[in-house]
Design an enzyme around this catalytic site. Structure first.
Site, PDB file in Angstrom:
ATOM      1  N   ASN A  59      23.284  23.457  22.639  1.00 12.63           N
ATOM      2  CA  ASN A  59      23.834  24.338  21.616  1.00 12.63           C
ATOM      3  C   ASN A  59      24.462  23.485  20.524  1.00 12.63           C
ATOM      4  O   ASN A  59      25.242  22.578  20.826  1.00 12.63           O
ATOM      5  CB  ASN A  59      24.889  25.273  22.228  1.00 12.63           C
ATOM      6  CG  ASN A  59      24.289  26.269  23.204  1.00 12.63           C
ATOM      7  OD1 ASN A  59      23.194  26.788  22.968  1.00 12.63           O
ATOM      8  ND2 ASN A  59      24.978  26.540  24.296  1.00 12.63           N
ATOM      9  N   GLN A 101      28.159  26.861  20.410  1.00 11.87           N
ATOM     10  CA  GLN A 101      28.747  25.627  20.965  1.00 11.87           C
ATOM     11  C   GLN A 101      30.257  25.796  21.067  1.00 11.87           C
ATOM     12  O   GLN A 101      30.915  26.187  20.093  1.00 11.87           O
ATOM     13  CB  GLN A 101      28.393  24.414  20.088  1.00 11.87           C
ATOM     14  CG  GLN A 101      28.899  23.103  20.695  1.00 11.87           C
ATOM     15  CD  GLN A 101      28.493  21.863  19.906  1.00 11.87           C
ATOM     16  OE1 GLN A 101      27.853  21.965  18.850  1.00 11.87           O
ATOM     17  NE2 GLN A 101      28.870  20.705  20.405  1.00 11.87           N
ATOM     18  N   SER A 102      30.796  25.526  22.246  1.00 11.04           N
ATOM     19  CA  SER A 102      32.243  25.689  22.437  1.00 11.04           C
ATOM     20  C   SER A 102      32.953  24.380  22.757  1.00 11.04           C
ATOM     21  O   SER A 102      34.157  24.266  22.546  1.00 11.04           O
ATOM     22  CB  SER A 102      32.525  26.721  23.536  1.00 11.04           C
ATOM     23  OG  SER A 102      31.960  26.296  24.761  1.00 11.04           O
ATOM     24  N   HIS A 145      26.291  17.844  24.927  1.00 13.60           N
ATOM     25  CA  HIS A 145      25.925  18.069  26.330  1.00 13.60           C
ATOM     26  C   HIS A 145      24.619  18.819  26.417  1.00 13.60           C
ATOM     27  O   HIS A 145      24.325  19.683  25.600  1.00 13.60           O
ATOM     28  CB  HIS A 145      27.030  18.831  27.078  1.00 13.60           C
ATOM     29  CG  HIS A 145      27.517  20.065  26.377  1.00 13.60           C
ATOM     30  ND1 HIS A 145      28.369  20.017  25.293  1.00 13.60           N
ATOM     31  CD2 HIS A 145      27.260  21.374  26.583  1.00 13.60           C
ATOM     32  CE1 HIS A 145      28.617  21.243  24.874  1.00 13.60           C
ATOM     33  NE2 HIS A 145      27.936  22.089  25.641  1.00 13.60           N
TER      34      HIS A 145
HETATM   35  P1  5GP Z   1      28.657  25.086  25.039  1.00 15.28           P
HETATM   36  O1  5GP Z   1      29.045  26.539  24.882  1.00 15.28           O
HETATM   37  O2  5GP Z   1      29.522  24.188  24.204  1.00 15.28           O
HETATM   38  O3  5GP Z   1      27.188  24.826  24.843  1.00 15.28           O
HETATM   39  O4  5GP Z   1      28.907  24.751  26.564  1.00 15.28           O
HETATM   40  C1  5GP Z   1      30.116  24.316  27.061  1.00 15.28           C
HETATM   41  C2  5GP Z   1      30.053  24.490  28.559  1.00 15.28           C
HETATM   42  O5  5GP Z   1      31.092  23.737  29.139  1.00 15.28           O
HETATM   43  C3  5GP Z   1      30.234  25.941  29.040  1.00 15.28           C
HETATM   44  O6  5GP Z   1      29.102  26.330  29.804  1.00 15.28           O
HETATM   45  C4  5GP Z   1      31.514  25.886  29.878  1.00 15.28           C
HETATM   46  O7  5GP Z   1      31.451  26.718  31.020  1.00 15.28           O
HETATM   47  C5  5GP Z   1      31.615  24.423  30.241  1.00 15.28           C
HETATM   48  N1  5GP Z   1      32.975  23.920  30.398  1.00 15.28           N
HETATM   49  C6  5GP Z   1      34.018  24.108  29.542  1.00 15.28           C
HETATM   50  N2  5GP Z   1      35.112  23.459  29.988  1.00 15.28           N
HETATM   51  C7  5GP Z   1      34.753  22.853  31.141  1.00 15.28           C
HETATM   52  C8  5GP Z   1      35.468  22.042  32.071  1.00 15.28           C
HETATM   53  O8  5GP Z   1      36.632  21.726  31.917  1.00 15.28           O
HETATM   54  N3  5GP Z   1      34.762  21.599  33.161  1.00 15.28           N
HETATM   55  C9  5GP Z   1      33.449  21.926  33.356  1.00 15.28           C
HETATM   56  N4  5GP Z   1      32.861  21.447  34.448  1.00 15.28           N
HETATM   57  N5  5GP Z   1      32.751  22.683  32.490  1.00 15.28           N
HETATM   58  C10 5GP Z   1      33.400  23.152  31.409  1.00 15.28           C
END
Ligand code: 5GP
Ligand code: ZN
Length: 114
Positions: A87, A94-95, A100
């Site tokens: 993302n 993207q969060s 990743h």
């Molecule tokens: P994005 O939304 O940025 O593509 O994905 C971020 C991902 O990171 C999400 O699926 C969320 O569940 C995961 N995530 C966020 N904080 C943490 C954390 O502290 N540990 C782990 N293992 N995953 C996390």
């Protein structure tokens, strides 16, 4: 990088269920899995988004892909199928702003994604 959750996972400051680690990358289980297998594969180097990857990061990007393949095989989702998702920025949702790859599998996934 300061205040980056994933950099803190790389340094060990924040715990994670690590599945793989080498000098360039680590992989760990997503905290809030959206599929039976949901693994995050990240470079140890802080890149906020995929747009920050430069010519010098080509090898690193390939390494992340090959690591995803290896984990898909280890988890037994290589034959049934899996999705690799990156993302990038707001519309993609993207969060966490440390690059990743989501490796997701173990169930059928619709296309296109929502
Ligand atoms: P994005 O939304 O940025 O593509 O994905 C971020 C991902 O990171 C999400 O699926 C969320 O569940 C995961 N995530 C966020 N904080 C943490 C954390 O502290 N540990 C782990 N293992 N995953 C996390
Ligand atoms: Zn970071």
């Amino acid at each position: 990088m300061e205040d980056c959750i994933f950099c803190k996972i790389v340094s060990g400051e924040i715990p994670a269920k690590k599945l793989y680690e080498d000098d360039k990358a680590i992989a760990f289980e997503d905290l809030n899995p959206k599929a039976p297998v949901h693994i995050l594969i990240i470079p140890k180097k802080h890149l906020a988004t995929s747009l920050e990857a430069k010519e010098e990061d080509k090898g690193l990007m390939g390494h992340l892909f090959l690591t995803a393949n290896k984990l898909a095989q280890e988890k037994g989702i290589d034959r049934s199928g899996f999705r690799l998702v990156v993302n990038c920025n707001e519309d993609a949702g993207q969060s966490v702003f440390h690059l990743h790859f989501h490796l997701m599998g173990g169930r059928f996934m619709a296309w296109p994604p929502g």
